[in-house]
Scaffold this active site. Structure first.
Site, PDB file in Angstrom:
ATOM      1  CB  CYS A  51      -0.945  -0.006   1.193  1.00 43.70           C
ATOM      2  SG  CYS A  51      -0.119   0.216   2.789  1.00 43.70           S
ATOM      3  CB  CYS A  97       1.306  -2.699   6.603  1.00 41.34           C
ATOM      4  SG  CYS A  97       0.789  -1.076   5.990  1.00 41.34           S
ATOM      5  CB  CYS A 100      -2.665  -2.665   3.399  1.00 33.59           C
ATOM      6  SG  CYS A 100      -0.989  -3.322   3.365  1.00 33.59           S
ATOM      7  CB  CYS A 120      13.149  -9.608  12.495  1.00 30.52           C
ATOM      8  SG  CYS A 120      14.038 -10.753  11.451  1.00 30.52           S
TER       9      CYS A 120
END
Length: 132
Positions: A51, A97, A100, A120
């Site tokens: 996104c 995220c 999204c 990570c």
């Protein structure tokens, strides 16, 4: 729910490479030391490959020795969301995220100061945009 969360699986498959889709939408993991972002040294911002949301900055990136791009903090407190992950007979904290819901990687409590955290990440989940 925002517009990127309304995208269907078939639309994600059209937008992403098969490897990016596997990592971000199916919670996969790339092989350690397999992505160029692990050794990327330029200044810039790492965005979500799905996104384009900014997730991490190069000034928080460090060499963790793990084989995956690692950061000690996200670009903002709202960029990443954390999910309890009990897959593979382990207990970890998955990072996604926040915009999204793409799987980005995991966060561990073994990072450097000032946070002591190691975000990570999978290079396949990121899109690096160098400073001009």
């Amino acid at each position: 729910m925002n517009d990127t969360q309304k995208i269907s699986n078939s639309e994600w498959r059209d937008k992403l490479t098969p490897e990016q889709y596997h990592v971000t939408r199916e919670h996969g993991t790339e092989r350690a030391f397999s992505h160029d972002y692990n050794v990327e040294k330029r200044d810039g911002i790492y965005h979500c490959v799905c996104c384009d949301a900014p997730l991490f900055t190069s000034d928080t990136k460090y060499d963790s020795g793990s084989g995956w791009p690692s950061f000690f903090q996200p670009v903002s407190e709202h960029a990443i969301k954390e999910i309890d992950d009990r897959s593979h007979f382990m207990r970890r904290t998955e990072i996604r995220c926040a915009k999204c819901d793409a799987h980005v990687g995991h966060v561990f409590p073994d990072g450097p100061a000032p946070t002591g955290l190691r975000y990570c990440t999978n290079g396949l989940a990121l899109d690096f945009k160098p400073e001009e």
